[in-house]
Design a protein around this motif. Structure first.
Motif, PDB file in Angstrom:
ATOM      1  N   SER A  95       6.688  60.223  11.841  1.00 33.06           N
ATOM      2  CA  SER A  95       7.910  60.448  11.078  1.00 33.06           C
ATOM      3  C   SER A  95       9.037  60.791  12.034  1.00 33.06           C
ATOM      4  O   SER A  95       8.942  61.754  12.792  1.00 33.06           O
ATOM      5  CB  SER A  95       7.699  61.565  10.064  1.00 33.06           C
ATOM      6  OG  SER A  95       8.884  61.812   9.346  1.00 33.06           O
ATOM      7  N   PHE A  96      10.086  60.018  11.993  1.00 39.39           N
ATOM      8  CA  PHE A  96      11.284  60.279  12.781  1.00 39.39           C
ATOM      9  C   PHE A  96      12.075  61.336  12.036  1.00 39.39           C
ATOM     10  O   PHE A  96      12.379  61.162  10.847  1.00 39.39           O
ATOM     11  CB  PHE A  96      12.061  58.975  12.938  1.00 39.39           C
ATOM     12  CG  PHE A  96      13.476  59.122  13.421  1.00 39.39           C
ATOM     13  CD1 PHE A  96      14.504  58.374  12.865  1.00 39.39           C
ATOM     14  CD2 PHE A  96      13.789  59.989  14.452  1.00 39.39           C
ATOM     15  CE1 PHE A  96      15.807  58.500  13.313  1.00 39.39           C
ATOM     16  CE2 PHE A  96      15.085  60.123  14.916  1.00 39.39           C
ATOM     17  CZ  PHE A  96      16.105  59.370  14.335  1.00 39.39           C
ATOM     18  N   LYS A 103      10.758  59.726   6.662  1.00 42.37           N
ATOM     19  CA  LYS A 103       9.670  59.098   5.917  1.00 42.37           C
ATOM     20  C   LYS A 103       8.499  58.889   6.850  1.00 42.37           C
ATOM     21  O   LYS A 103       8.650  58.837   8.057  1.00 42.37           O
ATOM     22  CB  LYS A 103      10.103  57.776   5.313  1.00 42.37           C
ATOM     23  CG  LYS A 103      10.556  56.754   6.324  1.00 42.37           C
ATOM     24  CD  LYS A 103      10.976  55.447   5.680  1.00 42.37           C
ATOM     25  CE  LYS A 103      12.222  55.582   4.857  1.00 42.37           C
ATOM     26  NZ  LYS A 103      13.455  55.754   5.646  1.00 42.37           N
ATOM     27  N   LEU A 104       7.305  58.753   6.278  1.00 42.21           N
ATOM     28  CA  LEU A 104       6.075  58.564   7.040  1.00 42.21           C
ATOM     29  C   LEU A 104       5.737  57.087   7.191  1.00 42.21           C
ATOM     30  O   LEU A 104       5.812  56.335   6.220  1.00 42.21           O
ATOM     31  CB  LEU A 104       4.906  59.244   6.329  1.00 42.21           C
ATOM     32  CG  LEU A 104       4.658  60.727   6.575  1.00 42.21           C
ATOM     33  CD1 LEU A 104       3.523  61.211   5.693  1.00 42.21           C
ATOM     34  CD2 LEU A 104       4.347  61.003   8.026  1.00 42.21           C
ATOM     35  N   THR A 105       5.348  56.715   8.396  1.00 42.71           N
ATOM     36  CA  THR A 105       4.796  55.388   8.665  1.00 42.71           C
ATOM     37  C   THR A 105       3.352  55.587   9.089  1.00 42.71           C
ATOM     38  O   THR A 105       3.073  56.353  10.018  1.00 42.71           O
ATOM     39  CB  THR A 105       5.579  54.678   9.776  1.00 42.71           C
ATOM     40  OG1 THR A 105       6.938  54.524   9.366  1.00 42.71           O
ATOM     41  CG2 THR A 105       4.979  53.309  10.055  1.00 42.71           C
ATOM     42  N   PHE A 106       2.435  54.883   8.433  1.00 42.78           N
ATOM     43  CA  PHE A 106       1.007  55.083   8.661  1.00 42.78           C
ATOM     44  C   PHE A 106       0.403  53.963   9.508  1.00 42.78           C
ATOM     45  O   PHE A 106       0.876  52.821   9.488  1.00 42.78           O
ATOM     46  CB  PHE A 106       0.262  55.082   7.322  1.00 42.78           C
ATOM     47  CG  PHE A 106       0.446  56.330   6.506  1.00 42.78           C
ATOM     48  CD1 PHE A 106       1.505  56.427   5.628  1.00 42.78           C
ATOM     49  CD2 PHE A 106      -0.445  57.381   6.604  1.00 42.78           C
ATOM     50  CE1 PHE A 106       1.680  57.572   4.855  1.00 42.78           C
ATOM     51  CE2 PHE A 106      -0.282  58.528   5.842  1.00 42.78           C
ATOM     52  CZ  PHE A 106       0.784  58.616   4.967  1.00 42.78           C
ATOM     53  N   GLY A 107      -0.679  54.310  10.194  1.00 43.99           N
ATOM     54  CA  GLY A 107      -1.531  53.306  10.790  1.00 43.99           C
ATOM     55  C   GLY A 107      -2.487  52.757   9.738  1.00 43.99           C
ATOM     56  O   GLY A 107      -2.452  53.173   8.577  1.00 43.99           O
TER      57      GLY A 107
ATOM     58  N   TYR B  35       4.140  55.360  -2.455  1.00 43.03           N
ATOM     59  CA  TYR B  35       3.457  54.505  -1.499  1.00 43.03           C
ATOM     60  C   TYR B  35       2.455  53.620  -2.244  1.00 43.03           C
ATOM     61  O   TYR B  35       1.830  54.038  -3.222  1.00 43.03           O
ATOM     62  CB  TYR B  35       2.689  55.332  -0.468  1.00 43.03           C
ATOM     63  CG  TYR B  35       3.532  55.967   0.614  1.00 43.03           C
ATOM     64  CD1 TYR B  35       4.159  57.191   0.405  1.00 43.03           C
ATOM     65  CD2 TYR B  35       3.691  55.359   1.849  1.00 43.03           C
ATOM     66  CE1 TYR B  35       4.932  57.777   1.396  1.00 43.03           C
ATOM     67  CE2 TYR B  35       4.450  55.942   2.859  1.00 43.03           C
ATOM     68  CZ  TYR B  35       5.072  57.148   2.617  1.00 43.03           C
ATOM     69  OH  TYR B  35       5.831  57.721   3.609  1.00 43.03           O
ATOM     70  N   TYR B 105       4.706  66.664   4.375  1.00 44.76           N
ATOM     71  CA  TYR B 105       4.626  65.856   3.175  1.00 44.76           C
ATOM     72  C   TYR B 105       3.357  66.250   2.419  1.00 44.76           C
ATOM     73  O   TYR B 105       2.315  66.479   3.018  1.00 44.76           O
ATOM     74  CB  TYR B 105       4.560  64.367   3.527  1.00 44.76           C
ATOM     75  CG  TYR B 105       5.691  63.882   4.389  1.00 44.76           C
ATOM     76  CD1 TYR B 105       5.694  64.101   5.758  1.00 44.76           C
ATOM     77  CD2 TYR B 105       6.777  63.211   3.836  1.00 44.76           C
ATOM     78  CE1 TYR B 105       6.745  63.668   6.553  1.00 44.76           C
ATOM     79  CE2 TYR B 105       7.818  62.765   4.615  1.00 44.76           C
ATOM     80  CZ  TYR B 105       7.795  63.003   5.971  1.00 44.76           C
ATOM     81  OH  TYR B 105       8.828  62.577   6.749  1.00 44.76           O
TER      82      TYR B 105
END
Lengths: 116, 116
Positions: A95-96, A103-107, B35, B105
């Motif tokens: 998350s930046f 916001k969260l970016t997932f693997g 999501y 979160y």
């Protein structure tokens, strides 16, 4: 755009042993957070550990610790004394920090099994 | 504090039907996320709200998906008409992203949608 890569789809560990889950990420930002989430079959996404990028010290939470290598953009999770309840999917996330717009970016996640 | 509430837990519908999901975030969390998590993959952000305004809906298939967050609290995500590829888990999360000390979160348990 930020990306998170988990290249191992599955891992297995013997109960009471130690296992390390790998994660790499790509970003041009300097102020960000990294997370490991656990998702058991119940689907609840549970926060395991959080790392702030500006902190050089690796985060620890009981049996869980991370190895944060900022220059290499690597963020691995070490689980010590593995327990049967640790079996789940684990997601690395980025998350930046932009305040309200974060916001969260997932693997893609890794499935961890624990052998009794 | 109470967690993020989602309902229903499961939903099975036929293609071309409509469906709606509900989410109640943690009290005081201004940011709410929806999501989509397809089986075996990491969650993908569909839409992000800040209070009752949309911050990011760039990955929301707007021809069939819609979402609203009335009064800046509860949110509803709707699909109409549903396609087979919409089968997934829909996760709602709320964030405390404005304060570094409490940055994080929290996710609900998700709704598993099966389109047949």
């Amino acid at each position: 755009a930020q990306t998170v890569t988990q290249s191992q789809p599955e891992m297995s560990v013997q109960e009471a042993e130690t296992v390390t889950l790998s994660c790499t990420y790509d970003t041009s930002e300097s102020d960000y957070y990294l997370f490991w989430y656990k998702q058991p079959p119940s689907r609840q996404m549970i926060l395991v550990i959080r790392q702030e990028a500006y902190k050089q010290q690796n985060a620890t939470e009981n049996r869980f610790s991370v190895n944060f290598q900022k220059a290499a953009k690597s963020f691995s999770l070490k689980i010590s004394d593995s327990q049967l309840g640790d079996a789940a999917m684990y997601f690395c996330a980025y998350s930046f920090f932009t305040g309200a717009n974060s916001k969260l970016t997932f693997g893609k996640g890794i499935t961890l099994s624990v052998r009794p | 504090e109470a967690g993020v509430a989602q309902s229903p837990r499961y939903k099975i519908i036929e293609k071309r039907q409509s469906v709606a999901f509900w989410c109640n975030p943690i009290s005081g969390h201004a940011t709410l996320y929806w999501y989509q998590q397809i089986l075996g993959q990491g969650p993908k952000l569909l839409i992000q709200f800040q209070n009752n305004g949309v911050v990011d809906d760039s990955q929301l298939p707007k021809d069939r998906f819609s979402a609203e967050r009335l009064k800046g609290v509860d949110s509803t995500l709707k699909i109409q008409p549903a396609k087979l590829e919409d089968s997934a888990v829909y996760l709602c999360a709320s964030g405390n992203s404005g304060q570094r000390s409490r940055y994080g979160y929290t996710f609900g348990s998700g709704t598993r949608l099966t389109v047949v």
